[in-house]
Scaffold this motif. Sequence first.
Motif, PDB file in Angstrom:
ATOM      1  N   CYS A  81      -3.829  48.634  41.745  1.00  0.00           N
ATOM      2  CA  CYS A  81      -3.805  47.590  40.367  1.00  0.00           C
ATOM      3  C   CYS A  81      -2.587  46.702  39.404  1.00  0.00           C
ATOM      4  CB  CYS A  81      -4.812  47.635  39.446  1.00  0.00           C
ATOM      5  SG  CYS A  81      -4.538  48.893  38.337  1.00  0.00           S
ATOM      6  N   SER A  82      -1.859  47.813  40.381  1.00  0.00           N
ATOM      7  CA  SER A  82      -0.241  47.060  40.084  1.00  0.00           C
ATOM      8  C   SER A  82       0.632  47.248  40.709  1.00  0.00           C
ATOM      9  CB  SER A  82      -0.117  48.780  38.778  1.00  0.00           C
ATOM     10  OG  SER A  82      -0.592  49.843  38.525  1.00  0.00           O
ATOM     11  N   LEU A  83       0.186  46.873  42.088  1.00  0.00           N
ATOM     12  CA  LEU A  83       1.195  46.288  43.077  1.00  0.00           C
ATOM     13  C   LEU A  83       1.438  44.692  42.844  1.00  0.00           C
ATOM     14  CD1 LEU A  83      -0.232  47.575  46.794  1.00  0.00           C
ATOM     15  CD2 LEU A  83       1.673  48.286  45.145  1.00  0.00           C
ATOM     16  N   ASP A  84       3.042  44.073  42.900  1.00  0.00           N
ATOM     17  CA  ASP A  84       3.119  43.027  42.583  1.00  0.00           C
ATOM     18  C   ASP A  84       3.366  42.326  43.937  1.00  0.00           C
ATOM     19  OD1 ASP A  84       4.711  40.820  42.014  1.00  0.00           O
ATOM     20  OD2 ASP A  84       6.332  41.786  40.723  1.00  0.00           O
ATOM     21  N   MET A  85       2.402  41.748  44.207  1.00  0.00           N
ATOM     22  CA  MET A  85       2.499  41.053  45.768  1.00  0.00           C
ATOM     23  C   MET A  85       2.655  39.900  45.422  1.00  0.00           C
ATOM     24  SD  MET A  85      -0.482  42.078  47.067  1.00  0.00           S
ATOM     25  CE  MET A  85      -0.569  41.575  48.710  1.00  0.00           C
ATOM     26  N   VAL A  86       3.084  38.985  44.570  1.00  0.00           N
ATOM     27  CA  VAL A  86       4.414  37.937  44.313  1.00  0.00           C
ATOM     28  C   VAL A  86       5.306  38.293  45.157  1.00  0.00           C
ATOM     29  CG1 VAL A  86       5.384  36.208  43.874  1.00  0.00           C
ATOM     30  CG2 VAL A  86       3.002  37.082  43.170  1.00  0.00           C
ATOM     31  N   ALA A  87       6.170  40.268  44.980  1.00  0.00           N
ATOM     32  CA  ALA A  87       7.526  40.293  45.083  1.00  0.00           C
ATOM     33  C   ALA A  87       6.916  40.694  46.583  1.00  0.00           C
ATOM     34  CB  ALA A  87       8.030  41.584  44.518  1.00  0.00           C
ATOM     35  N   LEU A  88       6.390  41.463  47.158  1.00  0.00           N
ATOM     36  CA  LEU A  88       5.880  42.021  47.986  1.00  0.00           C
ATOM     37  C   LEU A  88       5.923  41.341  48.980  1.00  0.00           C
ATOM     38  CD1 LEU A  88       3.141  44.573  47.483  1.00  0.00           C
ATOM     39  CD2 LEU A  88       5.852  44.923  48.624  1.00  0.00           C
ATOM     40  N   LEU A  89       5.430  39.821  48.664  1.00  0.00           N
ATOM     41  CA  LEU A  89       4.835  38.275  49.727  1.00  0.00           C
ATOM     42  C   LEU A  89       6.534  37.808  50.108  1.00  0.00           C
ATOM     43  CD1 LEU A  89       1.736  37.052  48.524  1.00  0.00           C
ATOM     44  CD2 LEU A  89       2.790  37.913  51.000  1.00  0.00           C
ATOM     45  N   GLU A  90       7.321  38.010  49.405  1.00  0.00           N
ATOM     46  CA  GLU A  90       8.442  37.231  48.850  1.00  0.00           C
ATOM     47  C   GLU A  90       9.958  38.181  50.187  1.00  0.00           C
ATOM     48  OE1 GLU A  90      10.308  36.874  45.377  1.00  0.00           O
ATOM     49  OE2 GLU A  90       9.065  35.459  45.067  1.00  0.00           O
ATOM     50  N   GLN A  91       9.650  39.326  49.953  1.00  0.00           N
ATOM     51  CA  GLN A  91      10.129  40.581  50.560  1.00  0.00           C
ATOM     52  C   GLN A  91       9.754  40.808  52.269  1.00  0.00           C
ATOM     53  OE1 GLN A  91       9.994  44.473  48.995  1.00  0.00           O
ATOM     54  NE2 GLN A  91      10.863  45.374  50.998  1.00  0.00           N
ATOM     55  N   TYR A  92       8.538  40.290  52.607  1.00  0.00           N
ATOM     56  CA  TYR A  92       7.964  40.407  53.514  1.00  0.00           C
ATOM     57  C   TYR A  92       7.752  39.067  54.613  1.00  0.00           C
ATOM     58  CZ  TYR A  92       7.851  45.420  53.058  1.00  0.00           C
ATOM     59  OH  TYR A  92       9.060  46.384  52.553  1.00  0.00           O
ATOM     60  N   ASP A  93       8.610  38.842  55.224  1.00  0.00           N
ATOM     61  CA  ASP A  93       7.912  37.155  55.501  1.00  0.00           C
ATOM     62  C   ASP A  93       8.729  37.009  57.258  1.00  0.00           C
ATOM     63  OD1 ASP A  93       6.887  34.866  55.668  1.00  0.00           O
ATOM     64  OD2 ASP A  93       8.048  34.026  53.971  1.00  0.00           O
ATOM     65  N   PHE A  94       8.312  35.630  58.273  1.00  0.00           N
ATOM     66  CA  PHE A  94       9.037  35.579  59.147  1.00  0.00           C
ATOM     67  C   PHE A  94      10.370  35.156  59.175  1.00  0.00           C
ATOM     68  CE2 PHE A  94       9.721  32.940  62.195  1.00  0.00           C
ATOM     69  CZ  PHE A  94      10.295  33.262  63.618  1.00  0.00           C
ATOM     70  N   VAL A  95      11.524  35.964  59.476  1.00  0.00           N
ATOM     71  CA  VAL A  95      12.549  35.569  59.803  1.00  0.00           C
ATOM     72  C   VAL A  95      12.718  34.541  61.122  1.00  0.00           C
ATOM     73  CG1 VAL A  95      15.596  35.691  59.078  1.00  0.00           C
ATOM     74  CG2 VAL A  95      13.120  36.954  57.711  1.00  0.00           C
TER      75      VAL A  95
ATOM     76  N   GLY B 105      14.608  34.077  64.046  1.00  0.00           N
ATOM     77  CA  GLY B 105      15.955  35.173  65.072  1.00  0.00           C
ATOM     78  C   GLY B 105      15.904  36.638  65.135  1.00  0.00           C
ATOM     79  N   GLU B 106      14.971  37.270  64.261  1.00  0.00           N
ATOM     80  CA  GLU B 106      15.187  38.261  63.634  1.00  0.00           C
ATOM     81  C   GLU B 106      13.974  38.772  64.270  1.00  0.00           C
ATOM     82  OE1 GLU B 106      17.778  40.342  62.125  1.00  0.00           O
ATOM     83  OE2 GLU B 106      19.295  38.419  62.338  1.00  0.00           O
ATOM     84  N   ASP B 107      13.874  39.255  65.305  1.00  0.00           N
ATOM     85  CA  ASP B 107      11.992  39.657  66.262  1.00  0.00           C
ATOM     86  C   ASP B 107      11.762  41.515  64.792  1.00  0.00           C
ATOM     87  OD1 ASP B 107      12.410  36.875  66.929  1.00  0.00           O
ATOM     88  OD2 ASP B 107      13.510  38.424  69.124  1.00  0.00           O
ATOM     89  N   ALA B 108      12.441  42.363  64.853  1.00  0.00           N
ATOM     90  CA  ALA B 108      12.786  42.654  64.564  1.00  0.00           C
ATOM     91  C   ALA B 108      12.307  43.351  63.372  1.00  0.00           C
ATOM     92  CB  ALA B 108      13.627  43.874  64.625  1.00  0.00           C
ATOM     93  N   PHE B 109      13.132  42.611  62.205  1.00  0.00           N
ATOM     94  CA  PHE B 109      12.161  42.357  61.168  1.00  0.00           C
ATOM     95  C   PHE B 109      11.047  41.578  60.660  1.00  0.00           C
ATOM     96  CE2 PHE B 109      11.940  40.004  56.390  1.00  0.00           C
ATOM     97  CZ  PHE B 109      12.013  41.429  56.368  1.00  0.00           C
ATOM     98  N   SER B 110      10.537  40.573  61.848  1.00  0.00           N
ATOM     99  CA  SER B 110       9.370  40.051  61.801  1.00  0.00           C
ATOM    100  C   SER B 110       8.476  41.085  62.312  1.00  0.00           C
ATOM    101  CB  SER B 110       9.505  38.288  62.421  1.00  0.00           C
ATOM    102  OG  SER B 110      10.845  37.775  61.723  1.00  0.00           O
ATOM    103  N   GLN B 111       8.958  41.461  62.912  1.00  0.00           N
ATOM    104  CA  GLN B 111       7.791  42.750  63.851  1.00  0.00           C
ATOM    105  C   GLN B 111       7.765  43.820  62.396  1.00  0.00           C
ATOM    106  OE1 GLN B 111       9.558  43.648  67.288  1.00  0.00           O
ATOM    107  NE2 GLN B 111       9.387  42.641  68.100  1.00  0.00           N
TER     108      GLN B 111
END
Length: 83
Positions: free
Chosen positions: A48-62, A64-70
């Motif tokens: 219940c304490s996870l900051d979902m907004v921050a997590l969604l900002e951190q993990y997204d499609f980039v 040209g950065e296939d490894a990060f997107s995966q």
Amino acid sequence: MSQFLGRQDCIDSLRKDLVDLQGAILDVFSRTGPVRFSSWKFPDKLSCSLDMVALLEQYDFVDGEDAFSQHSHIVLLELVIDR
């Protein structure tokens, strides 16, 4: 199945699912109060304490950065399970 890993449409879909799930969770919490259990993805934190907004900002499609997107795809899928 691996051909879908890291694709923008898949990541966008997972992000929308997480927003929907979080909305449903907050609706339940407004009636019952937070449920205090460890997060599956982050066992050192309460789910219940996870900051979902921050997590969604951190993990997204980039582009040209296939490894990060995966990596983002996998983390977002794990967050769906965590929710």
